[in-house]
Design a protein around this motif. Structure first.
Motif, short mmCIF file in Angstrom:
data_model
loop_
_atom_site.label_atom_id
_atom_site.label_comp_id
_atom_site.label_asym_id
_atom_site.label_seq_id
_atom_site.Cartn_x
_atom_site.Cartn_y
_atom_site.Cartn_z
N PHE A 90 78.65 20.72 54.08
CA PHE A 90 79.77 21.47 54.65
C PHE A 90 80.54 20.66 55.70
O PHE A 90 80.01 20.31 56.75
CB PHE A 90 79.26 22.78 55.26
N VAL A 91 81.79 20.40 55.41
CA VAL A 91 82.70 19.76 56.37
C VAL A 91 83.62 20.86 56.86
O VAL A 91 84.39 21.43 56.09
CB VAL A 91 83.50 18.62 55.71
N ALA A 92 83.51 21.20 58.15
CA ALA A 92 84.22 22.38 58.66
C ALA A 92 85.73 22.19 58.55
O ALA A 92 86.25 21.11 58.83
CB ALA A 92 83.82 22.64 60.11
N ASP A 115 75.77 32.04 49.80
CA ASP A 115 75.51 32.56 48.45
C ASP A 115 75.68 31.49 47.38
O ASP A 115 75.59 31.77 46.19
CB ASP A 115 76.44 33.75 48.17
N GLY A 116 75.97 30.25 47.79
CA GLY A 116 76.14 29.19 46.80
C GLY A 116 77.46 29.27 46.05
O GLY A 116 77.65 28.56 45.05
N VAL A 117 78.38 30.12 46.52
CA VAL A 117 79.64 30.30 45.79
C VAL A 117 80.82 29.66 46.53
O VAL A 117 81.58 28.88 45.96
CB VAL A 117 79.93 31.80 45.54
N ARG A 118 80.96 29.97 47.82
CA ARG A 118 82.19 29.58 48.51
C ARG A 118 82.10 28.25 49.24
O ARG A 118 83.07 27.52 49.36
CB ARG A 118 82.62 30.69 49.47
N TYR A 119 80.93 27.93 49.77
CA TYR A 119 80.71 26.63 50.43
C TYR A 119 79.20 26.46 50.57
O TYR A 119 78.44 27.40 50.34
CB TYR A 119 81.41 26.53 51.79
N GLY A 130 88.52 23.83 48.21
CA GLY A 130 87.94 22.50 48.10
C GLY A 130 86.53 22.40 48.66
O GLY A 130 85.79 21.47 48.36
N LEU A 131 86.13 23.38 49.48
CA LEU A 131 84.77 23.39 50.03
C LEU A 131 83.76 23.97 49.04
O LEU A 131 82.55 23.84 49.22
CB LEU A 131 84.73 24.25 51.30
N ALA A 132 84.25 24.66 48.03
CA ALA A 132 83.36 25.37 47.11
C ALA A 132 82.64 24.40 46.19
O ALA A 132 83.20 23.39 45.78
CB ALA A 132 84.16 26.36 46.28
#
Lengths: 486, 95
Positions: free
Chosen positions: A96-98, A324-328, B78-80
């Motif tokens: 994750f890169v904020a 949830d492994g979906v959005r990031y 792009g983070l997904a």
């Protein structure tokens, strides 16, 4: 240069005796040399730091500088930093890169502080030893076989080892104060709502609070000055003027008229005898400074840890449902269906302590158990807060040990969660009540630092900082440097 | 409090956590110990005590219902782990 405090460095920067770029460069080299063993940093942002430092030098020359302009700091890896990995010590957020900066990061950058990187921490701030990090444990600069405390263990070790003069931390049940105590530095958890939580990865939202970690109370005052204040993006951030914290520390002064209460419950069973003796010597320093020290009672103190291990996991199980492994964040390979995607992404992304807490939280919130656990804990929370209110009718501050022992050995408590939880018996109640608390160096036991915890009434950070500052003017425990770090 | 194996498996399912078979006994032991610790509060008389949800007992602040966020859809997608044509991708849920 690395042994100087923020206040001292600030004077040197303003005089032009050193440039922000030279200072950043010197500390980045020091990190490179020493942090391989310590593991205090997860990410070092050398390039960004040097760019910030050059900008700070420009501001120093043009007279637009604040006391923090050009001061190197580090952020606990729980604060979102735009364009930089924000892992929260977890495999889940390793990728994750904020996409934005936390308010705390934004404010310190606006004041001109130079961030050298992101510090190690217990996974999702759940731990008291920094051993639950996906990136491996942090070592205590005073003894590499011992833990630095947690969850802000990377920030604490980095400040103690003189890699940075100050750093940010967060404290949900003691995560600033306990590692500050175990590494011999000063750390402040402000009143709930004093500092914005926006962009700070959520653990337990009714308890989480960000605060400064540094070597002196004066440096904590300088950092808090920039961090505190209203932020409309955090709905629990309090709209109330921020006092001038450093002004409260002016001059030499004494503490005549200050009433300090020592809760009897904080000196009872569970407290190491040598730590107790050390705390009592520190209380004598306060008496010598003119404070009146007397016993007070917090009759529900023993219930703080049980209440916390209902409320914090309940809030965490809800907050961490977002992974949830979906959005990031982490996603498992080849999921069969959506449930499999959730379950395996979360199983792979979270470590054992985070799973334990999510499951405890899920259990206490589940149908049929809610009243017996969650509601009951919220009621006892009020009793604990009322104890403090009563105490503050008699005294101005409370004082006692920050943690019942000095730093313990790596691995010693890792297999026994309940023993680990008891590292925070004196700090947790302060979060439940939402009060400000500070830990400052109080002496040593067998070569390891001991912290004294001060607790103030709501929004009394200035009074805490003043008391700790007067203590530090009369003692030199905070100036002791770990072996190999001078 | 002694949780049994099936309760731990049920909790793990509710929390959407896949537990490895060999790890279950450890969670049974650890969660039971944590609940033993928690149950020390059970003996306290809390009749008539109002539950405390917020440490400062202040109400939630409201804000005007106005759009303040800029549109950063592509950057955030792009983070997904998987995204396509403006959407997050997940395994098929409807046949």
């Amino acid at each position: 240069m690395h042994t100087r405090t923020i206040a001292e460095l600030s004077a040197l920067l303003h005089e032009g005796a050193v440039s922000a770029e030279e200072l950043a460069q010197a500390l980045l080299e020091r990190i490179q040399r020493l942090d391989g063993d310590l593991n205090a940093f997860i990410t070092v942002t050398a390039e960004e730091a040097l760019a910030q430092a050059r900008e700070a030098d420009r501001r120093l020359r043009s007279g637009e500088a604040t006391p923090l302009t050009g001061i190197p700091i580090a952020h606990k890896d729980i604060f979102c930093t735009r364009g930089v990995r924000t892992s929260c010590g977890s495999r889940m957020l390793d990728p994750f890169v904020a996409p934005y900066d936390a308010t705390v990061v934004e404010r310190l950058a606006a004041a001109g502080a130079v961030s050298l990187g992101k510090t190690n921490m217990d996974e999702f701030a759940m731990g008291s030893s920094n051993e639950t990090s996906y990136y491996g444990p942090v070592r205590n600069p005073w003894d590499p076989e011992r833990v630095p405390g947690g969850s802000s263990g990377g920030s604490a070790a980095a400040v103690a080892a003189r890699l940075v003069p100050g750093a940010t931390g967060t404290d949900t049940g003691g995560s600033i104060r306990q590692p500050a105590a175990l590494t011999g530095i000063t750390g402040l958890k402000p009143t709930y709502g004093r500092v914005s939580r926006w962009g700070m990865v959520a653990f337990a939202s009714s308890l989480d609070q960000a605060g400064p970690m540094a070597r002196t109370a004066e440096d904590c005052a300088l950092l808090l000055q920039a961090m505190a204040g209203f932020d409309p993006r955090d709905s629990t951030c309090v709209d109330r003027p921020v006092p001038d914290y450093r002004a409260a520390l002016a001059g030499e002064g004494d503490l005549k008229g200050l009433r300090i209460g020592v809760p009897r419950e904080w000196l009872e069973e569970g407290l190491d005898g040598k730590v107790r003796a050390c705390v009592e010597r520190a209380l004598q320093v306060y008496r010598d400074l003119g404070a009146e020290v007397r016993e007070v009672r917090l009759p529900n103190a023993h219930l703080a840890v049980p209440v916390y291990y209902v409320l914090a996991p309940a809030e965490a199980s809800s907050n961490l449902a977002r992974y949830d492994g979906v959005r990031y964040g982490h996603r498992c390979q080849d999921p069969r269906d959506l449930t499999d995607l959730y379950k395996r992404s979360r199983a792979e992304g979270f470590g054992p302590e985070v799973k334990r807490r999510i499951m405890i939280g899920t259990y206490v919130l589940s149908a049929g158990y809610y009243d017996a656990y969650y509601l009951k804990a919220q009621q006892v929370r009020r009793l604990i807060a009322q104890d403090f209110r009563r105490a503050f009718q008699e005294v101005d501050l409370l004082a006692g040990p920050t943690s019942p022992t000095t730093a313990f050995r790596l691995g010693e408590r890792l297999d026994d969660p309940v023993t680990m939880y008891l590292s925070d018996i004196y700090t947790i109640a302060v979060n439940l009540a939402g009060l400000p608390g500070l830990s400052h160096p109080a002496g040593f036991v067998d070569g390891l630092p001991v912290g004294l915890q001060l607790v103030g009434d709501y929004f009394e950070e200035a009074r805490l900082l003043e008391a700790a500052h007067r203590f530090q003017q009369a003692t030199d425990w905070h100036r002791r440097v770990p072996p190999g770090c001078a | 409090m002694n949780l049994d194996r099936s309760s731990v498996e049920r909790i793990a399912h509710l929390a959407r956590l896949a537990l490895a078979e060999e790890d279950v006994p450890r969670y049974v032991r650890d969660l039971s110990r944590i609940l033993d610790l928690v149950e020390r509060m059970g003996a306290v008389d809390t009749r008539g005590v109002e539950p405390m949800a917020h440490p400062l007992d202040i109400p939630q602040r409201l804000r005007p219902d106005e759009v303040t966020e800029e549109d950063r859809r592509e950057e955030l997608l792009g983070l997904a782990p998987q995204a396509e044509a403006g959407h997050f991708l997940v395994p098929k849920v409807i046949d």
